[in-house]
Design a protein around this motif. Structure first.
Motif, PDB file in Angstrom:
ATOM      1  N   VAL A   1       0.838  -1.206   0.000  1.00 37.83           N
ATOM      2  CA  VAL A   1       0.000   0.000   0.000  1.00 37.83           C
ATOM      3  C   VAL A   1       0.875   1.258   0.000  1.00 37.83           C
ATOM      4  O   VAL A   1       0.624   2.200  -0.759  1.00 37.83           O
TER       5      VAL A   1
ATOM      6  N   LEU B   1      -1.396   4.344  -2.132  1.00 38.25           N
ATOM      7  CA  LEU B   1      -2.853   4.289  -2.087  1.00 38.25           C
ATOM      8  C   LEU B   1      -3.369   5.102  -0.908  1.00 38.25           C
ATOM      9  O   LEU B   1      -2.703   5.216   0.127  1.00 38.25           O
TER      10      LEU B   1
ATOM     11  N   ILE C   1      -7.798   1.425   3.831  1.00 34.96           N
ATOM     12  CA  ILE C   1      -7.903   0.406   2.796  1.00 34.96           C
ATOM     13  C   ILE C   1      -8.013  -0.959   3.475  1.00 34.96           C
ATOM     14  O   ILE C   1      -7.497  -1.152   4.573  1.00 34.96           O
TER      15      ILE C   1
END
Length: 182
Positions: free
Chosen positions: A160, A165, A169
């Motif tokens: 990640v 990102l 998440i």
């Protein structure tokens, strides 16, 4: 994938034999251990049916008898040709590998009662490959309050970060046992 100039990078091999006991998966990566991950190669080899039957016979055993220790040795030795195949695939030598992460084969896992048993002899694997081996991840994680599955969340976190990102998440790993990283 961004490589940190401040952190040393390592070439690592990870070995896994999951709950299905169908074989050995081996992956090679280059990583700084934080956010830089570069996949180098992957090999998957089915277990010999005889070894698979022996491993299945160990399920839910909590006493490591001589017979189970012998099966552990056979299981550990089964990793060696897979490691060599992977190293050859990525055009490296044993000396190029910084360490092997060896999960082993879980035969009993009861985190509510603080018990987990994996087969896999890290010292034997290190002696046979001349590569440092890190193993027994589940026991160490449980000793520190975890459920015995410490590696996937760390890997997910690095993926990640590397992909930049937005948080929050959730990542679902669906295998023989499902894991969720949040």
């Amino acid at each position: 994938m961004k490589k940190s100039s401040e952190k040393k990078t390592y070439t690592a091999i990870g070995l896994m034999s999951g709950t299905a006991m169908d074989g050995i998966d081996a992956a090679a990566i280059e990583t700084d251990g934080y956010s830089y991950i570069k996949p180098l190669g992957f090999v998957s080899e089915a277990h010999d049916p005889f070894l698979r039957n022996l491993l299945q016979g160990c399920l839910n055993k909590t006493e490591l008898t001589k017979e189970i220790k012998d099966i552990e040795q056979a299981f550990t030795r089964a990793q060696i040709p897979v490691i060599h195949k992977l190293i050859k695939q990525i055009n490296k030598n044993n000396q190029d590998i910084d360490f092997i992460g060896f999960h082993g084969q879980t035969i009993h896992h009861d985190p509510d009662n603080g018990v987990t048993i994996q087969l896999g002899d890290g010292e034997l694997l290190a002696a046979e490959t001349s590569i440092a081996v890190i193993n027994d991840f589940r026991s160490n994680d449980m000793k520190h309050g975890g459920q015995g599955a410490p590696l996937l969340p760390i890997y997910h976190q690095a993926l990640v970060k590397n992909a930049e990102l937005d948080l929050p998440i959730v990542i679902l790993n669906l295998g023989g046992v499902a894991n969720i990283t949040w």
